[in-house]
Design an enzyme around this catalytic site. Sequence first.
Site, PDB file in Angstrom:
ATOM      1  N   ARG A 110       8.820  -8.211   2.831  1.00 10.57           N
ATOM      2  CA  ARG A 110       8.471  -9.157   2.028  1.00 10.57           C
ATOM      3  C   ARG A 110       8.563  -9.227   0.320  1.00 10.57           C
ATOM      4  O   ARG A 110       8.981  -7.287   0.835  1.00 10.57           O
ATOM      5  CB  ARG A 110       7.282  -9.347   2.429  1.00 10.57           C
ATOM      6  CG  ARG A 110       7.388 -10.736   3.954  1.00 10.57           C
ATOM      7  CD  ARG A 110       6.149 -11.304   3.679  1.00 10.57           C
ATOM      8  NE  ARG A 110       5.073 -10.697   4.584  1.00 10.57           N
ATOM      9  CZ  ARG A 110       3.134 -10.829   3.437  1.00 10.57           C
ATOM     10  NH1 ARG A 110       3.416 -11.708   1.992  1.00 10.57           N
ATOM     11  NH2 ARG A 110       2.907 -10.076   3.550  1.00 10.57           N
ATOM     12  N   LYS A 170      -0.939  -0.640   8.657  1.00 10.75           N
ATOM     13  CA  LYS A 170       0.184  -1.950   9.621  1.00 10.75           C
ATOM     14  C   LYS A 170       1.160  -1.343  10.524  1.00 10.75           C
ATOM     15  O   LYS A 170       1.133  -0.487  10.720  1.00 10.75           O
ATOM     16  CB  LYS A 170       0.748  -2.704   8.337  1.00 10.75           C
ATOM     17  CG  LYS A 170       1.872  -3.074   8.130  1.00 10.75           C
ATOM     18  CD  LYS A 170       2.534  -3.255   7.185  1.00 10.75           C
ATOM     19  CE  LYS A 170       3.606  -4.817   7.262  1.00 10.75           C
ATOM     20  NZ  LYS A 170       3.415  -5.130   5.928  1.00 10.75           N
ATOM     21  N   ARG A 217     -12.048  -5.963  -2.015  1.00  5.29           N
ATOM     22  CA  ARG A 217     -12.086  -5.043  -2.711  1.00  5.29           C
ATOM     23  C   ARG A 217     -13.155  -3.991  -3.030  1.00  5.29           C
ATOM     24  O   ARG A 217     -13.234  -2.749  -1.940  1.00  5.29           O
ATOM     25  CB  ARG A 217     -13.564  -5.703  -3.269  1.00  5.29           C
ATOM     26  CG  ARG A 217     -13.530  -7.184  -3.846  1.00  5.29           C
ATOM     27  CD  ARG A 217     -15.010  -7.731  -4.064  1.00  5.29           C
ATOM     28  NE  ARG A 217     -14.075  -9.087  -4.714  1.00  5.29           N
ATOM     29  CZ  ARG A 217     -15.832  -9.788  -3.990  1.00  5.29           C
ATOM     30  NH1 ARG A 217     -17.011  -9.111  -4.181  1.00  5.29           N
ATOM     31  NH2 ARG A 217     -15.976 -11.045  -4.165  1.00  5.29           N
TER      32      ARG A 217
HETATM   33  C1  BTN Z   1       7.073  -6.616   5.169  1.00  5.67           C
HETATM   34  O1  BTN Z   1       7.751  -6.702   4.809  1.00  5.67           O
HETATM   35  O2  BTN Z   1       6.202  -7.150   6.208  1.00  5.67           O
HETATM   36  C2  BTN Z   1       8.175  -7.583   6.897  1.00  5.67           C
HETATM   37  C3  BTN Z   1       9.448  -6.607   6.909  1.00  5.67           C
HETATM   38  C4  BTN Z   1      10.428  -7.625   7.996  1.00  5.67           C
HETATM   39  C5  BTN Z   1      10.616  -6.180   8.930  1.00  5.67           C
HETATM   40  C6  BTN Z   1      11.955  -7.178   9.380  1.00  5.67           C
HETATM   41  S1  BTN Z   1      12.618  -5.967  10.640  1.00  5.67           S
HETATM   42  C7  BTN Z   1      13.763  -6.950  11.206  1.00  5.67           C
HETATM   43  C8  BTN Z   1      13.757  -8.115  10.140  1.00  5.67           C
HETATM   44  N1  BTN Z   1      15.977  -7.726   9.504  1.00  5.67           N
HETATM   45  C9  BTN Z   1      14.839  -7.700   8.112  1.00  5.67           C
HETATM   46  O3  BTN Z   1      15.841  -7.136   7.374  1.00  5.67           O
HETATM   47  N2  BTN Z   1      13.407  -7.737   7.993  1.00  5.67           N
HETATM   48  C10 BTN Z   1      13.255  -8.165   8.949  1.00  5.67           C
END
Ligand code: BTN
Length: 331
Positions: free
Chosen positions: A126, A190, A325
């Site tokens: 993202r 994560k 925070r």
């Molecule tokens: C994030 O930023 O948390 C989202 C990550 C999403 C990664 C997955 S891996 C499979 C699919 N292909 C990609 O290029 N991205 C998503």
Amino acid sequence: MRRPVFETKQRLLSLLSAEQFLSGKELAQQLGITRSAIARHVKELSLLGVDIFSVKGKGHKLAQPLDLIEEDKLAHMLQGVRPESAELHVFPMIDSTNQFWLTRKNETIASGSACFAECQTAGRGRRGRQWQSPLGAALYFSMWWRSTSNLSELMGLSVAVGLAVTRWLNRLQVPAQVKWPNDVYVEGQKIAGILVELEAAANGCGQAVIGIGLNVALPSSAAEQIDQAWTQLSDHLPQALSRTELAASLYQALFECLSQFELNGLESAIQDWAHYDYFYNQPIRLLMGQHEIHGICRGVDGHGALLVEGAEGIKSYFGGEISVRGQDATG
Ligand code: BTN
């Protein structure tokens, strides 16, 4: 990269899985290629994130065995789950599994079509971030979905998927929590990220590519490049499951989530959000560009917006990124 080239790498990987070191000469003889070609393949595999021990005078071997997805087994496990018309692909290497579907968005593709990859050369997260995608170390998975809802109704889909992945991990006895909108955490680190990319079809209905990256067992080389607190399934899963088994099980969880969302909408999909919410009733900061909202996290509303209680009561927010925070915990 074309399949035949990767087939040589796959054969090399299976030779490198042996207990003992194999010299460049032995590997070259077994694969019927030159020693310099072996050296090049070993270097390229290392660049793809494979941990290879190379010792002068001894040769090469894998630091740890690789667990690759078995396509035939996966197809078999998905019988009766995956619609018959839905495509299933397992790529040794691809730029991005999400991009695979997006480049085909004008074709007629059955909902529930899925692709997995052993590694991605341009995996994306993202907010334009990169997603580290070393070979055989995680699940990289994207599903294509054509909805009867329009784009604005699909806005909450990413929240529903984040919660579905969290519930699925809990069913595997991994104590996962969801961080709005859809990051999946275990013990504050994560473990999985979700990237939902929406497109409007010609008839105005929404189409979605749902991409999931789930850390399974990352090599130390890739782990060093991740710039946030992270964890992996191998550290939490009480039972050993192969990446093929995980792929089948995650496919099913996602397919069920999307089918339910289609039938009953977001509100029904997120009824137990509070139970799994990493920040529920916690003081948070919501970072929105230059602005910061301070308040107590009160979960999500029926549209997937974050609810924050501040001095003027509870307000809902669609954008931004949560931080605890006092300590920065943005993902
Ligand atoms: C994030 O930023 O948390 C989202 C990550 C999403 C990664 C997955 S891996 C499979 C699919 N292909 C990609 O290029 N991205 C998503």
